[in-house]
Motif scaffolding. Structure first.
Motif, PDB file in Angstrom:
ATOM      1  N   MET A  68      49.842 -11.386 110.560  1.00 32.71           N
ATOM      2  CA  MET A  68      50.118 -10.503 109.486  1.00 32.71           C
ATOM      3  C   MET A  68      48.824  -9.977 109.199  1.00 32.71           C
ATOM      4  N   ASP A  69      48.628  -8.726 108.849  1.00 35.23           N
ATOM      5  CA  ASP A  69      47.570  -7.811 108.214  1.00 35.23           C
ATOM      6  C   ASP A  69      47.486  -8.137 106.843  1.00 35.23           C
ATOM      7  N   MET A  70      46.500  -9.071 106.410  1.00 33.91           N
ATOM      8  CA  MET A  70      46.268  -9.503 105.094  1.00 33.91           C
ATOM      9  C   MET A  70      45.673  -8.207 104.140  1.00 33.91           C
ATOM     10  N   THR A  71      45.116  -7.234 105.009  1.00 34.72           N
ATOM     11  CA  THR A  71      44.471  -6.314 104.214  1.00 34.72           C
ATOM     12  C   THR A  71      45.565  -5.300 103.668  1.00 34.72           C
ATOM     13  N   THR A  72      46.881  -5.358 104.062  1.00 28.38           N
ATOM     14  CA  THR A  72      47.799  -4.638 103.670  1.00 28.38           C
ATOM     15  C   THR A  72      48.904  -5.020 102.714  1.00 28.38           C
ATOM     16  N   MET A  73      48.333  -6.141 101.849  1.00 27.32           N
ATOM     17  CA  MET A  73      49.083  -6.579 100.756  1.00 27.32           C
ATOM     18  C   MET A  73      49.331  -5.555  99.769  1.00 27.32           C
ATOM     19  N   ASP A  74      50.722  -5.253  99.276  1.00 25.29           N
ATOM     20  CA  ASP A  74      51.084  -4.462  98.490  1.00 25.29           C
ATOM     21  C   ASP A  74      51.788  -4.990  97.313  1.00 25.29           C
TER      22      ASP A  74
END
Length: 190
Positions: A68-74
């Protein structure tokens, strides 16, 4: 060398008979609450999957890995207030919580599955969730279905304790935040 031969044989046997499908689409949803679990005191959103796969043997899932790409938290609940949304998302990505600059990905590795006698969620998935370099065993029920060479996994709503992964804010604010983070995951592999 003679002692290594059985291990080499097992590795090649596993490799020959295992099949891998790559994740082609996903939806990872999260929800967090204040200590009072009211909808008005919650935040929710999504995280994008960076990569993932499912490993099969005899048409049964025997493993898998999700990154999971944690920089993409929305934070979707704040879409109406762009300034507050940006501030909250930066707060989640900062070292106050997920520290996505230092830990840009989180992973989940499937270790085993157990068949359940429940048509809504026909398997229990057991695996290892790693957040901020901390790994913990978690389990959740899921519906696994196959259609036209596509395998879909849809989890039931499940929770993990954020403090087990070092997701803590300052002591006063932290007391107002529920320890449980809710998740729902859907992945499709081909």
């Amino acid at each position: 060398m003679k002692k290594l031969l059985p291990f080499i044989f097992l590795f090649f046997t596993f490799t020959l008979f295992a099949q891998t499908k790559n994740i082609i689409s996903s939806e990872i949803r999260w929800k967090g609450y204040k200590t009072l679990k009211a909808e008005s005191l919650s935040h929710n959103g999504t995280i994008k999957l960076k990569s993932g796969n499912l490993v099969f043997k005899d048409n049964n899932i025997i493993g898998g890995n999700f990154v999971m790409d944690m920089t993409t938290m929305d934070a979707e609940d704040l879409n109406e207030d762009k300034k507050l949304k940006k501030m909250f998302e930066n707060h989640l990505k900062s070292d106050d919580f997920f520290d996505s600059a230092k830990f840009p990905v989180s992973t989940f590795q499937i270790k085993s599955l157990k068949k359940l006698n429940n048509p809504a969620f026909n398997y229990q998935i057991n695996g290892v969730l790693t957040i901020k370099g901390i790994s913990k065993n978690i389990s959740f029920p899921a519906k696994i279905s196959d259609f036209k060479n596509l395998t879909t996994i849809t989890s039931a709503k499940f929770t993990f304790n954020r403090k087990n992964f070092g997701l803590q804010y300052n002591i006063f604010e932290d007391m107002l935040i529920s320890n449980d983070v809710e998740m729902n995951i859907t992945v499709v592999a081909k």
